[in-house]
Design a protein around this motif. Structure first.
Motif, PDB file in Angstrom:
ATOM      1  N   ILE A 231       0.839  -1.208   0.000  1.00  0.00           N
ATOM      2  CA  ILE A 231       0.000   0.000   0.000  1.00  0.00           C
ATOM      3  C   ILE A 231       0.868   1.249   0.000  1.00  0.00           C
ATOM      4  CG2 ILE A 231      -1.774   1.247   1.280  1.00  0.00           C
ATOM      5  CD1 ILE A 231      -2.681  -1.462   2.400  1.00  0.00           C
ATOM      6  N   PHE A 232       1.925   1.239   0.825  1.00  0.00           N
ATOM      7  CA  PHE A 232       2.798   2.415   0.918  1.00  0.00           C
ATOM      8  C   PHE A 232       3.493   2.704  -0.404  1.00  0.00           C
ATOM      9  CE2 PHE A 232       7.082   4.113   1.763  1.00  0.00           C
ATOM     10  CZ  PHE A 232       6.734   5.329   2.339  1.00  0.00           C
ATOM     11  N   VAL A 233       4.006   1.650  -1.050  1.00  0.00           N
ATOM     12  CA  VAL A 233       4.696   1.846  -2.329  1.00  0.00           C
ATOM     13  C   VAL A 233       3.740   2.356  -3.393  1.00  0.00           C
ATOM     14  CG1 VAL A 233       5.908   0.653  -4.196  1.00  0.00           C
ATOM     15  CG2 VAL A 233       6.522   0.179  -1.833  1.00  0.00           C
ATOM     16  N   ARG A 234       2.529   1.785  -3.417  1.00  0.00           N
ATOM     17  CA  ARG A 234       1.537   2.236  -4.394  1.00  0.00           C
ATOM     18  C   ARG A 234       1.182   3.698  -4.190  1.00  0.00           C
ATOM     19  NH1 ARG A 234       1.715  -1.065  -8.675  1.00  0.00           N
ATOM     20  NH2 ARG A 234       1.362  -3.244  -8.100  1.00  0.00           N
ATOM     21  N   ILE A 235       0.960   4.094  -2.925  1.00  0.00           N
ATOM     22  CA  ILE A 235       0.616   5.491  -2.635  1.00  0.00           C
ATOM     23  C   ILE A 235       1.775   6.414  -2.997  1.00  0.00           C
ATOM     24  CG2 ILE A 235       0.085   7.118  -0.773  1.00  0.00           C
ATOM     25  CD1 ILE A 235      -1.473   4.882   0.585  1.00  0.00           C
ATOM     26  N   SER A 236       2.999   6.006  -2.651  1.00  0.00           N
ATOM     27  CA  SER A 236       4.176   6.833  -2.949  1.00  0.00           C
ATOM     28  C   SER A 236       4.343   7.032  -4.451  1.00  0.00           C
ATOM     29  CB  SER A 236       5.429   6.193  -2.359  1.00  0.00           C
ATOM     30  OG  SER A 236       5.313   6.046  -0.968  1.00  0.00           O
ATOM     31  N   LEU A 237       4.190   5.938  -5.220  1.00  0.00           N
ATOM     32  CA  LEU A 237       4.323   6.045  -6.667  1.00  0.00           C
ATOM     33  C   LEU A 237       3.219   6.914  -7.269  1.00  0.00           C
ATOM     34  CD1 LEU A 237       5.321   2.388  -7.623  1.00  0.00           C
ATOM     35  CD2 LEU A 237       6.790   4.399  -7.573  1.00  0.00           C
ATOM     36  N   THR A 238       2.002   6.815  -6.720  1.00  0.00           N
ATOM     37  CA  THR A 238       0.900   7.652  -7.205  1.00  0.00           C
ATOM     38  C   THR A 238       1.162   9.119  -6.936  1.00  0.00           C
ATOM     39  OG1 THR A 238      -0.641   5.825  -6.774  1.00  0.00           O
ATOM     40  CG2 THR A 238      -1.587   8.015  -7.083  1.00  0.00           C
ATOM     41  N   VAL A 239       1.683   9.418  -5.727  1.00  0.00           N
ATOM     42  CA  VAL A 239       1.999  10.814  -5.383  1.00  0.00           C
ATOM     43  C   VAL A 239       3.101  11.350  -6.279  1.00  0.00           C
ATOM     44  CG1 VAL A 239       2.942  12.302  -3.576  1.00  0.00           C
ATOM     45  CG2 VAL A 239       1.212  10.597  -3.006  1.00  0.00           C
ATOM     46  N   ILE A 240       4.136  10.547  -6.504  1.00  0.00           N
ATOM     47  CA  ILE A 240       5.248  10.989  -7.357  1.00  0.00           C
ATOM     48  C   ILE A 240       4.766  11.241  -8.783  1.00  0.00           C
ATOM     49  CG2 ILE A 240       7.429  10.256  -8.397  1.00  0.00           C
ATOM     50  CD1 ILE A 240       8.014   8.768  -5.779  1.00  0.00           C
ATOM     51  N   LYS A 241       3.923  10.326  -9.296  1.00  0.00           N
ATOM     52  CA  LYS A 241       3.410  10.509 -10.654  1.00  0.00           C
ATOM     53  C   LYS A 241       2.530  11.746 -10.764  1.00  0.00           C
ATOM     54  CE  LYS A 241       3.507   5.625 -12.019  1.00  0.00           C
ATOM     55  NZ  LYS A 241       2.682   4.435 -12.374  1.00  0.00           N
ATOM     56  N   SER A 242       1.712  11.993  -9.732  1.00  0.00           N
ATOM     57  CA  SER A 242       0.849  13.190  -9.760  1.00  0.00           C
ATOM     58  C   SER A 242       1.665  14.462  -9.697  1.00  0.00           C
ATOM     59  CB  SER A 242      -0.147  13.134  -8.604  1.00  0.00           C
ATOM     60  OG  SER A 242       0.525  13.119  -7.358  1.00  0.00           O
ATOM     61  N   VAL A 243       2.712  14.485  -8.865  1.00  0.00           N
ATOM     62  CA  VAL A 243       3.579  15.671  -8.782  1.00  0.00           C
ATOM     63  C   VAL A 243       4.299  15.910 -10.111  1.00  0.00           C
ATOM     64  CG1 VAL A 243       5.636  16.604  -7.679  1.00  0.00           C
ATOM     65  CG2 VAL A 243       3.871  15.521  -6.290  1.00  0.00           C
ATOM     66  N   MET A 244       4.792  14.819 -10.708  1.00  0.00           N
ATOM     67  CA  MET A 244       5.473  14.962 -11.992  1.00  0.00           C
ATOM     68  C   MET A 244       4.516  15.418 -13.086  1.00  0.00           C
ATOM     69  SD  MET A 244       8.012  11.652 -11.942  1.00  0.00           S
ATOM     70  CE  MET A 244       8.651  12.021 -13.560  1.00  0.00           C
ATOM     71  N   SER A 245       3.281  14.916 -13.069  1.00  0.00           N
ATOM     72  CA  SER A 245       2.312  15.348 -14.078  1.00  0.00           C
ATOM     73  C   SER A 245       1.936  16.809 -13.897  1.00  0.00           C
ATOM     74  CB  SER A 245       1.063  14.474 -14.003  1.00  0.00           C
ATOM     75  OG  SER A 245       0.420  14.627 -12.750  1.00  0.00           O
ATOM     76  N   LEU A 246       1.815  17.278 -12.642  1.00  0.00           N
ATOM     77  CA  LEU A 246       1.517  18.691 -12.396  1.00  0.00           C
ATOM     78  C   LEU A 246       2.650  19.585 -12.874  1.00  0.00           C
ATOM     79  CD1 LEU A 246      -0.104  18.563  -8.834  1.00  0.00           C
ATOM     80  CD2 LEU A 246      -1.230  19.109 -10.997  1.00  0.00           C
ATOM     81  N   SER A 247       3.892  19.153 -12.611  1.00  0.00           N
ATOM     82  CA  SER A 247       5.032  19.952 -13.068  1.00  0.00           C
ATOM     83  C   SER A 247       5.089  20.000 -14.597  1.00  0.00           C
ATOM     84  CB  SER A 247       6.330  19.375 -12.507  1.00  0.00           C
ATOM     85  OG  SER A 247       6.531  18.053 -12.974  1.00  0.00           O
TER      86      SER A 247
END
Length: 268
Positions: A231-247
């Motif tokens: 769960i932690f890895v999935r959430i972390s990867l989702t957050v990283i992908k969302s931050v990268m997509s926003l940038s």
């Protein structure tokens, strides 16, 4: 002299090439499964031999109550179940690792044998942690030995993963390669047991009075840690992908704004 140097160089090249030669993945998995099965069987053999109440003792000491007699061996049963869970989870990690390994080398097979050698020491760890008196010096050392055995059994699995990453195009499935879908989770899964066992070892050195509690807590927490890790890895990867997509969206918006500006406005 020149001939001896040439022969020595040839032998070194042959040995280096020998370690990178392919090895049958099916043979490695079959041998590993056999070792895991035998080690798990040895644990229950120790339980049946030494930790079963005698009928006379049940009648005399515990007034015929079998449950009270078995409760006397409670720590031994707890050590058995903890050791069995450790073996089961190490097998699960081994299975997950070789699920993504498509080709094994002789070096990977050698590291796997080293890991299995320490896996075979887990029945010894079980006997040590259940034999000595509570809060004694021998019990603390036995628990530390168990942590060391678990650490080396898992760190060699991590070494197999690291070795496979050096030749990932030949040895690993695309999902598990660097940047693949399962790469981060496999890295965290293989690093969990080495980190936890090493942390438990140092905690038993600092908190010697609670060494038994720390060790059993490690054995109980790790199964839940595997579930939380996904769960932690999935959430972390989702957050990283969302931050990268926003940038990336911000960069695209800035480029569009600059394209809409006239040349004079851009210079100003």
């Amino acid at each position: 002299g020149q001939r001896d140097e040439e022969e020595e160089q040839h032998s070194l090249e042959t040995f280096t090439f020998y370690l990178s030669e392919p090895l049958s993945k099916e043979r490695v998995e079959a041998f590993s499964d056999g070792v895991y099965a035998i080690v798990a069987t040895l644990l229950i053999c120790d339980i049946c031999e030494d930790n079963v109440a005698d009928p006379r003792d049940v009648e005399e000491k515990f007034h015929g109550s079998l449950l009270e007699a078995l409760s006397e061996y409670g720590p031994n049963y707890l050590a058995y179940f903890g050791s069995f869970v450790t073996i089961g989870l190490l097998w699960f990690v081994h299975h997950s690792l070789f699920l993504y390994v498509i080709k094994t080398t002789r070096l990977m097979g050698l590291l796997n044998i080293f890991s299995l050698a320490f896996i075979g020491g887990l029945p010894l760890a079980y006997q040590l942690t259940s034999e000595f008196a509570e809060k004694s010096h021998n019990e603390i050392e036995a628990i530390q030995i168990s942590c060391v055995i678990t650490f080396f059994a898992s760190i060699f699995q991590f070494a197999i993963w690291t070795t496979a990453l050096f030749h990932e195009r030949e040895t690993l499935h695309p999902f598990a390669r660097y940047g693949g879908k399962e790469h981060a989770f496999m890295f965290a899964k293989l690093a969990l047991y080495p980190c936890v066992s090493l942390g438990a070892f140092f905690l038993t050195c600092l908190l010697s009075e609670f060494s038994t509690a720390v060790f059993h807590l490690m054995q109980i927490v790790i199964p839940f840690a595997f579930l939380a890790l996904r769960i932690f890895v999935r959430i972390s990867l989702t957050v990283i992908k969302s931050v990268m997509s926003l940038s990336r969206q911000k960069v695209v918006l800035l480029e569009e704004e600059e394209a809409c500006l006239s040349p004079s406005e851009t210079l100003s």
